[in-house]
Structure formats: C-alpha cells, structure tokens
Scaffold this motif. Structure first.
Motif, PDB file in Angstrom:
ATOM      1  N   CYS A  71     -19.339  13.899 -29.352  1.00  0.00           N
ATOM      2  CA  CYS A  71     -18.221  14.415 -30.156  1.00  0.00           C
ATOM      3  C   CYS A  71     -18.700  15.029 -31.470  1.00  0.00           C
ATOM      4  CB  CYS A  71     -17.193  13.324 -30.421  1.00  0.00           C
ATOM      5  SG  CYS A  71     -16.471  12.631 -28.923  1.00  0.00           S
ATOM      6  N   HIS A  72     -19.725  15.856 -31.391  1.00  0.00           N
ATOM      7  CA  HIS A  72     -20.216  16.505 -32.616  1.00  0.00           C
ATOM      8  C   HIS A  72     -19.073  17.298 -33.248  1.00  0.00           C
ATOM      9  CE1 HIS A  72     -22.450  18.997 -35.385  1.00  0.00           C
ATOM     10  NE2 HIS A  72     -23.530  18.256 -35.158  1.00  0.00           N
ATOM     11  N   PRO A  73     -18.791  17.082 -34.526  1.00  0.00           N
ATOM     12  CA  PRO A  73     -17.605  17.703 -35.145  1.00  0.00           C
ATOM     13  C   PRO A  73     -17.590  19.223 -35.072  1.00  0.00           C
ATOM     14  CG  PRO A  73     -19.014  16.634 -36.791  1.00  0.00           C
ATOM     15  CD  PRO A  73     -19.494  16.181 -35.462  1.00  0.00           C
ATOM     16  N   LYS A  74     -18.742  19.857 -35.190  1.00  0.00           N
ATOM     17  CA  LYS A  74     -18.763  21.322 -35.138  1.00  0.00           C
ATOM     18  C   LYS A  74     -18.405  21.818 -33.740  1.00  0.00           C
ATOM     19  CE  LYS A  74     -21.487  25.421 -36.159  1.00  0.00           C
ATOM     20  NZ  LYS A  74     -22.489  25.981 -37.087  1.00  0.00           N
ATOM     21  N   ILE A  75     -18.915  21.151 -32.719  1.00  0.00           N
ATOM     22  CA  ILE A  75     -18.636  21.567 -31.342  1.00  0.00           C
ATOM     23  C   ILE A  75     -17.184  21.268 -30.978  1.00  0.00           C
ATOM     24  CG2 ILE A  75     -19.288  21.237 -28.929  1.00  0.00           C
ATOM     25  CD1 ILE A  75     -22.112  20.519 -29.918  1.00  0.00           C
ATOM     26  N   VAL A  76     -16.701  20.089 -31.362  1.00  0.00           N
ATOM     27  CA  VAL A  76     -15.306  19.726 -31.091  1.00  0.00           C
ATOM     28  C   VAL A  76     -14.361  20.689 -31.792  1.00  0.00           C
ATOM     29  CG1 VAL A  76     -13.538  17.964 -31.450  1.00  0.00           C
ATOM     30  CG2 VAL A  76     -15.804  17.306 -30.629  1.00  0.00           C
ATOM     31  N   SER A  77     -14.699  21.075 -33.014  1.00  0.00           N
ATOM     32  CA  SER A  77     -13.866  22.022 -33.760  1.00  0.00           C
ATOM     33  C   SER A  77     -13.822  23.373 -33.066  1.00  0.00           C
ATOM     34  CB  SER A  77     -14.405  22.179 -35.183  1.00  0.00           C
ATOM     35  OG  SER A  77     -13.657  23.134 -35.904  1.00  0.00           O
ATOM     36  N   ALA A  78     -14.963  23.838 -32.586  1.00  0.00           N
ATOM     37  CA  ALA A  78     -14.994  25.123 -31.868  1.00  0.00           C
ATOM     38  C   ALA A  78     -14.123  25.062 -30.626  1.00  0.00           C
ATOM     39  CB  ALA A  78     -16.436  25.472 -31.496  1.00  0.00           C
ATOM     40  N   LEU A  79     -14.196  23.949 -29.918  1.00  0.00           N
ATOM     41  CA  LEU A  79     -13.399  23.792 -28.693  1.00  0.00           C
ATOM     42  C   LEU A  79     -11.906  23.788 -29.007  1.00  0.00           C
ATOM     43  CD1 LEU A  79     -14.139  21.366 -25.776  1.00  0.00           C
ATOM     44  CD2 LEU A  79     -11.856  21.477 -26.728  1.00  0.00           C
ATOM     45  N   THR A  80     -11.497  22.966 -29.961  1.00  0.00           N
ATOM     46  CA  THR A  80     -10.065  22.824 -30.233  1.00  0.00           C
ATOM     47  C   THR A  80      -9.471  24.091 -30.845  1.00  0.00           C
ATOM     48  OG1 THR A  80     -10.605  21.751 -32.344  1.00  0.00           O
ATOM     49  CG2 THR A  80     -10.177  20.327 -30.459  1.00  0.00           C
ATOM     50  N   GLU A  81     -10.225  24.733 -31.739  1.00  0.00           N
ATOM     51  CA  GLU A  81      -9.716  25.958 -32.353  1.00  0.00           C
ATOM     52  C   GLU A  81      -9.543  27.067 -31.317  1.00  0.00           C
ATOM     53  OE1 GLU A  81     -11.925  27.203 -35.753  1.00  0.00           O
ATOM     54  OE2 GLU A  81     -11.832  25.209 -36.706  1.00  0.00           O
ATOM     55  N   GLN A  82     -10.531  27.199 -30.416  1.00  0.00           N
ATOM     56  CA  GLN A  82     -10.417  28.225 -29.399  1.00  0.00           C
ATOM     57  C   GLN A  82      -9.309  27.900 -28.408  1.00  0.00           C
ATOM     58  OE1 GLN A  82     -11.950  31.238 -29.245  1.00  0.00           O
ATOM     59  NE2 GLN A  82     -10.529  31.610 -27.558  1.00  0.00           N
ATOM     60  N   ALA A  83      -9.126  26.605 -28.107  1.00  0.00           N
ATOM     61  CA  ALA A  83      -8.082  26.197 -27.156  1.00  0.00           C
ATOM     62  C   ALA A  83      -6.692  26.538 -27.669  1.00  0.00           C
ATOM     63  CB  ALA A  83      -8.187  24.704 -26.874  1.00  0.00           C
ATOM     64  N   ARG A  84      -6.539  26.614 -28.967  1.00  0.00           N
ATOM     65  CA  ARG A  84      -5.232  26.987 -29.527  1.00  0.00           C
ATOM     66  C   ARG A  84      -4.957  28.484 -29.397  1.00  0.00           C
ATOM     67  NH1 ARG A  84      -7.112  23.643 -33.913  1.00  0.00           N
ATOM     68  NH2 ARG A  84      -6.167  21.554 -33.800  1.00  0.00           N
ATOM     69  N   ASN A  85      -6.019  29.266 -29.242  1.00  0.00           N
ATOM     70  CA  ASN A  85      -5.850  30.725 -29.194  1.00  0.00           C
ATOM     71  C   ASN A  85      -5.819  31.286 -27.779  1.00  0.00           C
ATOM     72  OD1 ASN A  85      -5.876  30.944 -32.026  1.00  0.00           O
ATOM     73  ND2 ASN A  85      -8.110  31.003 -32.074  1.00  0.00           N
ATOM     74  N   LEU A  86      -6.840  30.953 -27.002  1.00  0.00           N
ATOM     75  CA  LEU A  86      -6.943  31.508 -25.655  1.00  0.00           C
ATOM     76  C   LEU A  86      -7.935  30.659 -24.867  1.00  0.00           C
ATOM     77  CD1 LEU A  86      -6.180  33.925 -23.771  1.00  0.00           C
ATOM     78  CD2 LEU A  86      -8.249  35.065 -24.619  1.00  0.00           C
ATOM     79  N   THR A  87      -7.528  30.209 -23.684  1.00  0.00           N
ATOM     80  CA  THR A  87      -8.404  29.349 -22.892  1.00  0.00           C
ATOM     81  C   THR A  87      -9.094  30.092 -21.760  1.00  0.00           C
ATOM     82  OG1 THR A  87      -6.568  28.663 -21.466  1.00  0.00           O
ATOM     83  CG2 THR A  87      -7.041  27.293 -23.413  1.00  0.00           C
ATOM     84  N   LEU A  88      -8.358  30.946 -21.053  1.00  0.00           N
ATOM     85  CA  LEU A  88      -8.923  31.561 -19.859  1.00  0.00           C
ATOM     86  C   LEU A  88      -8.304  32.922 -19.601  1.00  0.00           C
ATOM     87  CD1 LEU A  88     -10.780  31.170 -17.344  1.00  0.00           C
ATOM     88  CD2 LEU A  88      -8.793  30.195 -16.184  1.00  0.00           C
ATOM     89  N   THR A  89      -9.148  33.900 -19.312  1.00  0.00           N
ATOM     90  CA  THR A  89      -8.650  35.219 -18.924  1.00  0.00           C
ATOM     91  C   THR A  89      -9.111  35.585 -17.517  1.00  0.00           C
ATOM     92  OG1 THR A  89     -10.633  36.303 -19.816  1.00  0.00           O
ATOM     93  CG2 THR A  89      -8.752  36.057 -21.301  1.00  0.00           C
ATOM     94  N   SER A  90     -10.079  34.873 -16.998  1.00  0.00           N
ATOM     95  CA  SER A  90     -10.900  35.270 -15.854  1.00  0.00           C
ATOM     96  C   SER A  90     -11.697  36.491 -16.286  1.00  0.00           C
ATOM     97  CB  SER A  90     -10.086  35.540 -14.593  1.00  0.00           C
ATOM     98  OG  SER A  90      -9.555  36.860 -14.605  1.00  0.00           O
ATOM     99  N   ARG A  91     -12.583  36.956 -15.405  1.00  0.00           N
ATOM    100  CA  ARG A  91     -13.376  38.127 -15.760  1.00  0.00           C
ATOM    101  C   ARG A  91     -12.691  39.422 -15.337  1.00  0.00           C
ATOM    102  NH1 ARG A  91     -18.687  37.308 -16.770  1.00  0.00           N
ATOM    103  NH2 ARG A  91     -18.577  39.442 -17.562  1.00  0.00           N
ATOM    104  N   ALA A  92     -11.411  39.321 -14.958  1.00  0.00           N
ATOM    105  CA  ALA A  92     -10.637  40.530 -14.671  1.00  0.00           C
ATOM    106  C   ALA A  92     -10.411  41.347 -15.940  1.00  0.00           C
ATOM    107  CB  ALA A  92      -9.290  40.172 -14.049  1.00  0.00           C
ATOM    108  N   PHE A  93     -10.508  40.670 -17.089  1.00  0.00           N
ATOM    109  CA  PHE A  93     -10.326  41.324 -18.383  1.00  0.00           C
ATOM    110  C   PHE A  93     -11.462  40.891 -19.312  1.00  0.00           C
ATOM    111  CE2 PHE A  93      -6.181  39.949 -16.667  1.00  0.00           C
ATOM    112  CZ  PHE A  93      -5.698  41.179 -16.266  1.00  0.00           C
ATOM    113  N   TYR A  94     -11.681  41.644 -20.370  1.00  0.00           N
ATOM    114  CA  TYR A  94     -12.593  41.221 -21.421  1.00  0.00           C
ATOM    115  C   TYR A  94     -11.905  40.162 -22.274  1.00  0.00           C
ATOM    116  CZ  TYR A  94     -15.484  45.349 -20.428  1.00  0.00           C
ATOM    117  OH  TYR A  94     -16.284  46.279 -19.830  1.00  0.00           O
TER     118      TYR A  94
END
Length: 426
Positions: free
Chosen positions: A62-85
């Motif tokens: 649970c390294h705080p920097k890695i957990v922060s990157a995960l949670t912050e990104q999860a609030r914005n966008l989780t998955l697009t598939s490679r059909a899009f950039y």
C-alpha cells in the motif's frame, strides 16, 4: 454478509475451502491489512512479509504514492479498451521505454500474458525477419523454468504437478539444462529454425538458482552469433529485486537512475510484470526495439485491459518509487547483509545447508528431501514467530521481503529466522 464484514481466520479459511477451487496451498494465515514490510491478520497479529506476493510488492504494501495514483485515476477513467486512445498510456510507454532503454512497450496485465506475448513476437520475428519456414520456429527454454501457467507455458515446464493432465501440449520448444552454455550452443548450431532463447536470469520458483558468473553475457553472445533473440523473463527478478533495476544488469554500475544505459546484458525482448505495478493492480509488459516490435501490427495481438488508464498511472508511480527511494541500492546492500549473517549461521547448522541469492531474492536449502514436510513446518514456526515465508520445491524456503525494508528490520528478521530454526525439532 456485508462485503466489508470482518471475518475470523477460521471462518475465512472455511469459506475459501468450501467455495473456492483448491489450486493453492496457503499458509493458514488470513491477512487483512498491509503497510510497508508488514502485514496484519484479521485478529490483529503483525508479521514481516518475506514473500512480497512473489516479488510483486517490491515497493512495500500500500505505498501511498502508488495507491494515490490508482485512486485518482479511478475517479477519472478506468477503461477505454484499445479501440480508442487514452491520455495515460502514451505517458506510461514513454516513461517505461526511457527507463529500460527500448523503443517500444507492448502493455499487458499478467506475467503469463507477457510471456505469451514475447513468444508470439519471437515467432513472428522468426518468420518475417529470420526467414524460418512457416510453423517451424522453435524457442529454447531451460529445465526447471517457471514462466507461468497457460497451456502453452506448461507445455515446456519441467514441473509435472503444473503440467500433468493438461495435454495435448504445444510444440516448438526445446529444453536444455540451465546455466549450460555448451548445451545452448549445441542447439543453436544444430537447428537453424531456433528463433529465440527464453530464460530467467535467476530461476526463482525453482529455488533461487543464480547462474554462473558470465553465463547471461555469454548466452546473449551466442544468440547474436546464431541470429537468435535473447528473451529475458524478469517478471520476478526485475524492478530492483536483485539489487539492480534488472537482473540482466549483472554487476554493472547502477547510477542514481539505476541504469547506466549500458547493462552487462541487454535482452532483445524484456518481459516485466509483478512489481511493475507495486502489487496494486495487474500490469505487465514486453519491451523491444523497433526492428523486433514492428512485426506486431493492428489485429495481430491485443488485450481489452492491456494498457488501461489505471494500469498506466500505477505503472508510472511504481517505477518512480523505485528510482526516488533508491530501492535497487537498498536491495543490493541488504541482500549482502542477509546472506552474510545467514551464512554464518549455516556454518553451524545441521538443518540448513546453504543460503544463496542476489539482492533481496534469497533462499535457504533445508537438509531434507523434497518430499519431506520440514521446510513447510519451519515456515509454520516462522509464522508463529511473526515472519511469513513459503517453501518452494519441497526443501527450499524463499526469502523475498519488500525492498523498502530497513537495516534494523532486516537484522530483526535474521534473528527471527535463526531463532526459529535453532529451536526447530523435526
């Protein structure tokens, strides 16, 4: 039952036994929290983690920097598939390729997927670049390898438990003895249809077997001589585990960036996983230069989750932590200390015959047969004394703590190991 309801250890184990497939044999400890080098069970007992999820948690739990990157990104966008950039993947690819000095990264999710991807790239290169006749490409592998558990991978495994009753097996692989340059050259000289040599720089699952000095460098030279791709599976050994950013760096000088750009051995294809995400999310990847990676074209390979925004954000943070906290240097220094202190004990012990390893990937060999329960029983005793480890291949115990460990913590763990083994009765 509420998802977050706290379970007693006995109940949690019973649930897994009843409702889960029995494809693992865990130590009877139920973990509910982790931080740094420590984990806690559901009853609140604290343990040193000396497995690091098979070296996936190099940066600590649970390294705080890695957990922060995960949670912050999860609030914005989780998955697009490679059909899009998406706006994170290119950043991750640039960071990873500049870190490891390759032209291209092909992102995947798990280590086994990355190995499968490397096999496909190697075969395509063999047909399109080397001119091997269709469907005749071969890849040389080593006995006692562990590259994953897909049908293709277990086809060239030496582990009969992992392999049995999964046939028919995939063809196109030649097994040779690990750390045997003569065997490698013989195969490469005799068979012009060999496209690649797939090898672990250190065989971790087999019992932390470190090859002879100069083996990897000489093996790469043979691959160059016979126009064969040198493929390094660094899923477990990579990302600072062995005291260098990559185990294939050998004994080259690692600067603050942990790579001088001129490693002792540079694989043609590099396979990474596990700690590429710090254990926070499945992230793996294959790196190669353009002359090799260009054989992969639209539609020829893919993954719905490979290269997703969360994985990309987590991957960048995980690699930044390795550099910023100088974890390769720490692993190198603490690994030497660990082997030195355990080595003194081994000289006086009838139960332990050897300690070996590199960086913070180490193992002790127990003076008993592979069929015995001695190593398992020692791990049970270690658990009672506050340290978690697991046997591999029956009579070998692997020790691989998170790389954020301090000298004081390491010496505390050495004391626990020595005390436990000294008091152990078969």
């Amino acid at each position: 039952m509420a998802v977050l309801e706290q379970l007693a250890s006995k109940h949690a184990i019973e649930l897994e036994e009843k409702h889960g497939a029995h494809n693992y044999h865990p130590l009877p400890v139920v973990l509910s929290r982790g931080e740094g080098v420590f984990v806690w069970d559901v009853e609140g007992k604290k343990y040193y983690d000396f497995l690091s999820a098979y070296s996936a948690v190099n940066q600590g739990h649970c390294h705080p920097k890695i957990v922060s990157a995960l949670t912050e990104q999860a609030r914005n966008l989780t998955l697009t598939s490679r059909a899009f950039y998406n706006d994170m993947l290119g950043k991750f690819e640039k960071y990873a390729t500049s870190t490891f000095h390759y032209d291209k990264l092909l992102p995947m999710n798990t280590g086994a997927e990355a190995v499968e991807t490397a096999v496909k790239i190697c075969r395509r290169w063999g047909y399109q670049k080397k001119g091997i006749p269709a469907n005749q490409a071969k890849i040389v592998v080593c006995e006692n390898n562990f590259h994953g558990r897909t049908t293709t991978i277990v086809s060239f495994s030496s582990d009969q438990v992992a392999r049995s009753n999964y046939g028919p097996y995939t063809e196109g692989f030649i097994k040779i003895e690990y750390d045997n340059l003569h065997a490698l050259e013989q195969v490469l000289k005799d068979d012009a249809h060999v496209a690649g040599f797939l090898v672990e720089p250190i065989q971790g699952e087999a019992g932390v077997y470190v090859p002879s000095e100069g083996y990897l460098k000489a093996a790469k030279a043979l691959c160059v001589k016979y126009n064969v791709l040198f493929i390094a599976d660094e899923v477990q050994t990579g990302i600072a585990r062995t005291g260098r950013l990559l185990a294939t760096c050998g004994n080259c000088t690692c600067e603050d960036k942990h790579c001088s750009g001129n490693p002792e051995v540079k694989p043609d294809i590099l396979i990474l996983g596990k700690a590429l995400s710090g254990g926070a999310y499945p992230v793996s990847g294959v790196l190669a230069n353009d002359s090799i990676m260009e054989v992969i074209t639209p539609g020829s390979h893919g993954s719905t989750f490979g290269g997703n925004p969360i994985g990309a954000a987590v991957g960048i943070a995980a690699l930044e932590v390795i550099k910023e906290e100088k974890l390769a240097q720490n692993a190198d220094e603490l690994g030497r200390l660990f082997r030195k202190e355990l080595g003194k004990f081994v000289e006086t012990s009838d139960l332990v015959v050897k300690v070996r390893g590199k960086g913070l990937l180490n193992a002790i060999v127990i003076n008993d047969t592979e069929e015995s329960s001695t190593a398992w029983d020692i791990c049970m005793a270690l658990k009672e004394n506050g340290l978690l480890a697991k046997p591999t291949h029956g009579n070998i115990i692997r020790f691989a703590p998170p790389l954020v460990m301090t000298k004081e913590q390491l010496l505390d763990c050495v004391s626990i190991i020595i005390k436990t083994i000294s008091e152990f009765k078969k």
